[in-house]
Design a protein around this motif. Structure first.
Motif, PDB file in Angstrom:
ATOM      1  N   HIS A 223     -21.792 -54.504 113.547  1.00  0.00           N
ATOM      2  CA  HIS A 223     -21.828 -55.895 114.129  1.00  0.00           C
ATOM      3  C   HIS A 223     -22.935 -56.670 113.320  1.00  0.00           C
ATOM      4  N   HIS A 224     -22.653 -57.855 112.675  1.00  0.00           N
ATOM      5  CA  HIS A 224     -23.452 -58.482 111.567  1.00  0.00           C
ATOM      6  C   HIS A 224     -23.758 -59.799 112.149  1.00  0.00           C
ATOM      7  N   PRO A 225     -25.020 -60.419 111.451  1.00  0.00           N
ATOM      8  CA  PRO A 225     -25.128 -62.139 111.703  1.00  0.00           C
ATOM      9  C   PRO A 225     -24.108 -62.790 110.928  1.00  0.00           C
ATOM     10  N   ASN A 226     -23.501 -63.783 111.486  1.00  0.00           N
ATOM     11  CA  ASN A 226     -22.833 -64.555 110.779  1.00  0.00           C
ATOM     12  C   ASN A 226     -23.307 -65.353 109.409  1.00  0.00           C
TER      13      ASN A 226
ATOM     14  N   ALA B 256     -34.725 -57.092 110.590  1.00  0.00           N
ATOM     15  CA  ALA B 256     -34.532 -55.413 111.329  1.00  0.00           C
ATOM     16  C   ALA B 256     -33.046 -54.924 110.887  1.00  0.00           C
ATOM     17  N   HIS B 257     -32.142 -56.034 111.126  1.00  0.00           N
ATOM     18  CA  HIS B 257     -30.945 -55.814 110.638  1.00  0.00           C
ATOM     19  C   HIS B 257     -30.659 -55.221 109.223  1.00  0.00           C
ATOM     20  N   LEU B 258     -31.110 -55.993 108.284  1.00  0.00           N
ATOM     21  CA  LEU B 258     -30.891 -56.008 107.000  1.00  0.00           C
ATOM     22  C   LEU B 258     -31.540 -54.497 106.470  1.00  0.00           C
TER      23      LEU B 258
ATOM     24  N   HIS C 265     -30.927 -51.927 108.283  1.00  0.00           N
ATOM     25  CA  HIS C 265     -30.070 -50.912 108.479  1.00  0.00           C
ATOM     26  C   HIS C 265     -28.615 -51.420 107.804  1.00  0.00           C
ATOM     27  N   CYS C 266     -28.365 -52.575 106.817  1.00  0.00           N
ATOM     28  CA  CYS C 266     -27.101 -52.833 106.723  1.00  0.00           C
ATOM     29  C   CYS C 266     -27.018 -53.317 105.062  1.00  0.00           C
ATOM     30  N   PRO C 267     -26.566 -52.442 104.156  1.00  0.00           N
ATOM     31  CA  PRO C 267     -26.638 -52.544 102.754  1.00  0.00           C
ATOM     32  C   PRO C 267     -25.421 -53.960 102.520  1.00  0.00           C
ATOM     33  N   HIS C 268     -24.357 -54.075 103.415  1.00  0.00           N
ATOM     34  CA  HIS C 268     -23.405 -54.956 103.327  1.00  0.00           C
ATOM     35  C   HIS C 268     -24.074 -56.241 103.394  1.00  0.00           C
ATOM     36  N   CYS C 269     -24.959 -56.636 104.578  1.00  0.00           N
ATOM     37  CA  CYS C 269     -25.504 -57.979 104.510  1.00  0.00           C
ATOM     38  C   CYS C 269     -26.651 -58.217 103.434  1.00  0.00           C
ATOM     39  N   MET C 270     -27.207 -57.093 103.197  1.00  0.00           N
ATOM     40  CA  MET C 270     -28.129 -57.197 102.102  1.00  0.00           C
ATOM     41  C   MET C 270     -27.785 -57.785 100.827  1.00  0.00           C
TER      42      MET C 270
HETATM   43 ZN    ZN Z   1     -24.682 -56.457 108.349  1.00  0.00          ZN
END
Ligand code: ZN
Length: 221
Positions: free
Chosen positions: A6-9, A31-33, A35-40
């Protein structure tokens, strides 16, 4: 690295990239980034677009001595940062953006029990009044059904919980608005720790807990 589901829009990521988000929301995105290579990856693309746009702007002529003054202040900032940098060995599973709030791990914090299943600790307040806190739900524990007067941002840091909309695990990012009424329940296997930003007081909607609301609101005065 964990894989968040579940990601930020896109709007939130773009505002983060432009540096226009309130600090409390930016903390959740950071904090999300972690954990999340996709959003990075998305963020790096947005940063590139931003810097290309900046380059198209016509540069203003700096006043004389500006460069020297800038370099001097950068030197002194760097020296100060080195002097005051705390020598801490923080648990590496804690997102780096939260290291400023802990000595070594989450156990150092001054947790306060807010219900039989939940403890919380306030980390800071944003200048817009939003409350930044950590919430800890015991294994299988439940948060009382509640809504919010403003938006609520949550990032799961440890464990997982489910509510009426699905299951959320480490790294997941959620935004709930005023119309959402939900009851998070931690999974049985371990406690769940979340970073939570609430823009307005939480409104408990259970029959008896309604009586608590005047006291909860006072916390935001
Ligand atoms: Zn993400």
């Amino acid at each position: 690295m964990d894989k968040a589901h579940h990601h930020p829009n896109e709007e939130l990521l773009a505002a983060y990239s432009a540096g226009s988000l309130p600090l409390s929301q930016a903390l959740c995105i950071s904090a999300h980034l972690e954990h999340c290579p996709h959003c990075m990856q998305k963020l790096q693309r947005l940063n590139r677009v931003g810097s290309e746009l900046m380059q198209q702007l016509k540069p203003a002529k700096p006043s004389s001595g500006l460069k020297d003054r800038l370099l001097d202040s950068l030197d002194s900032l760097e020296a100060k940062a080195q002097e005051s940098a705390p020598k801490k060995a923080v648990d590496p599973s804690i997102p780096r953006c939260l290291h400023q709030f802990v000595e070594q791990d989450y156990n150092d914090l001054n947790w306060k029990r807010v219900s039989p299943d939940i403890s919380s600790v306030e980390l800071c307040r944003d200048s817009n009044g939003a409350k930044v806190e950590l919430l800890k739900i015991k294994p299988g524990g439940s948060a009382t059904t509640h809504t919010h007067l403003g938006d609520e941002y949550t990032v799961i840091l440890e464990g997982s919980f489910s509510d009426e909309s699905g299951l959320y695990s480490r790294g997941d990012f959620l935004v709930r608005d005023e119309s959402d009424q939900h009851t998070p329940v931690a999974t049985q296997d371990r406690e769940c720790i979340c970073l939570a930003v609430t823009e307005g007081p939480i409104q408990f909607t259970g029959l008896f807990s309604r009586l608590l609301n005047p006291f909860i609101r006072r916390g935001y005065a």
